[in-house]
Design a protein around this motif. Sequence first.
Motif, mmCIF file in Angstrom:
data_model
loop_
_atom_site.group_PDB
_atom_site.id
_atom_site.type_symbol
_atom_site.label_atom_id
_atom_site.label_comp_id
_atom_site.label_asym_id
_atom_site.label_seq_id
_atom_site.Cartn_x
_atom_site.Cartn_y
_atom_site.Cartn_z
ATOM 1 N N ARG A 207 20.169 3.138 -24.000
ATOM 2 C CA ARG A 207 20.906 3.501 -22.817
ATOM 3 C C ARG A 207 19.667 3.729 -21.522
ATOM 4 N NH1 ARG A 207 23.871 8.221 -23.717
ATOM 5 N NH2 ARG A 207 22.589 9.467 -22.790
ATOM 6 N N GLY A 208 19.390 2.739 -20.765
ATOM 7 C CA GLY A 208 18.605 3.124 -19.690
ATOM 8 C C GLY A 208 17.672 2.690 -19.587
ATOM 9 N N MET A 209 16.704 2.059 -20.828
ATOM 10 C CA MET A 209 15.415 2.065 -20.878
ATOM 11 C C MET A 209 15.529 0.514 -20.667
ATOM 12 S SD MET A 209 12.841 2.784 -22.454
ATOM 13 C CE MET A 209 13.683 3.401 -24.920
ATOM 14 N N ALA A 210 16.682 -0.198 -20.443
ATOM 15 C CA ALA A 210 16.272 -1.551 -19.569
ATOM 16 C C ALA A 210 16.027 -1.080 -18.087
ATOM 17 C CB ALA A 210 16.960 -3.089 -20.409
ATOM 18 N N GLU A 211 16.530 -0.200 -17.792
ATOM 19 C CA GLU A 211 17.188 -0.563 -16.067
ATOM 20 C C GLU A 211 15.606 1.053 -15.612
ATOM 21 O OE1 GLU A 211 20.912 -0.940 -17.612
ATOM 22 O OE2 GLU A 211 18.839 0.369 -18.345
ATOM 23 N N ALA A 212 15.724 1.314 -17.009
ATOM 24 C CA ALA A 212 14.174 1.960 -16.548
ATOM 25 C C ALA A 212 12.775 1.287 -16.214
ATOM 26 C CB ALA A 212 13.638 3.275 -17.711
ATOM 27 N N ILE A 213 12.429 0.143 -17.262
ATOM 28 C CA ILE A 213 11.457 -0.464 -16.832
ATOM 29 C C ILE A 213 11.866 -1.241 -15.923
ATOM 30 C CG2 ILE A 213 10.672 -2.403 -18.454
ATOM 31 C CD1 ILE A 213 11.725 -1.398 -21.698
ATOM 32 N N ARG A 214 13.148 -2.196 -15.600
ATOM 33 C CA ARG A 214 12.754 -2.756 -14.342
ATOM 34 C C ARG A 214 12.939 -1.961 -13.156
ATOM 35 N NH1 ARG A 214 15.864 -7.532 -13.700
ATOM 36 N NH2 ARG A 214 16.915 -7.696 -15.165
ATOM 37 N N ALA A 215 13.450 -0.778 -13.349
ATOM 38 C CA ALA A 215 12.368 -0.075 -11.661
ATOM 39 C C ALA A 215 11.390 0.342 -12.250
ATOM 40 C CB ALA A 215 13.359 1.434 -11.794
ATOM 41 N N SER A 216 10.496 0.439 -12.342
ATOM 42 C CA SER A 216 8.922 0.751 -12.824
ATOM 43 C C SER A 216 8.558 0.348 -12.183
ATOM 44 C CB SER A 216 8.630 1.197 -14.634
ATOM 45 O OG SER A 216 6.853 1.014 -14.697
#
Length: 333
Positions: A207-216
Amino acid sequence: MKDYPRRESRRPHIVAIGGGTGLPVLLRGLKKAHVDITAVVTVADDGGSSGRLRDDMQMPPPGDVRNVLIALADTEPLLEQVLQHRFTNGDGLAGHALGNLMLAALKEITGDFTQAIEEMSRVLAVRGQVLPASSQDVVLLAEMTDGTIIRGESQIPKSGKKIRRVFLHPPQPAPHDDALDAIARADAIVIGPGSLYTSILPNLLVRGMAEAIRASSADKFYICNMMTQPGETDGFTASDHVQAIYDHVGDRFFDTVIVNNAVPPPSVRRKYAAKGAETVLPDIDRLKELGCHVIADNLLLYGSDSYLRHDADRLCRHILNRVRERKRRRCSG
């Protein structure tokens, strides 16, 4: 998540995500460089010693973490050999790696798997931070193209069927907060090399891992495997690997894809072909159509067992050159 300001320093912060045998190869190269390293490691393994300890001790599987700790450790070769030693005899002991048992002991002593990793990192003088992608007990499942569901990371490649998608149980397990923090302040995020469906994607499905990578704002790299993996990526090109990830987490996820463009000698190809593996075609034009900058190079390195490994030093040079180039553009802009 903690609010970390981006640090302007001479040491780029590299977050490497994966598992299996691929991530340690990359980390052995990165630890020679003047960089800060955070390794985020999959916890979906359910086979062998890791699977047994997972069931017996009710803990995340330690095997991939053990390999990453050893790759980043500042240890004598003999100590590495001891930690990797797998017992061949003993009732209940046979099959276990000593490093796995040490992590299990530290988890029992500290009461927390992440704390166990920190303590073992201190003992081994690890150069960097090692984190599990999730502290929850997760199971990897795969839906095959015929609709059947295969349960367990170790069973998926054995099914003899083509994978449509993989998913976790429980769905959307909680991420490790420090992993999300590291991603937010990274200068580069490197995913791979490693088994596409069983080492790479389990991290991105937390949860939230792909979103955090994309937002970085970090440069996002994917290091493609050099050979296909029987039961997972039969017949895959480099762009097929990227497309499979995009099918799970959305398009335009990577900035840069690093591919091998050298062909192994016939003797090596025959050895892999006997196991059902072949060279991954670096279809560069298709990768560019997917929106990726492509770095293609001869990345072949031959181990003492004649099996291929990525040339970690060359990989790291490409990654750091790209990071420096991006930093120069940012500063001049």
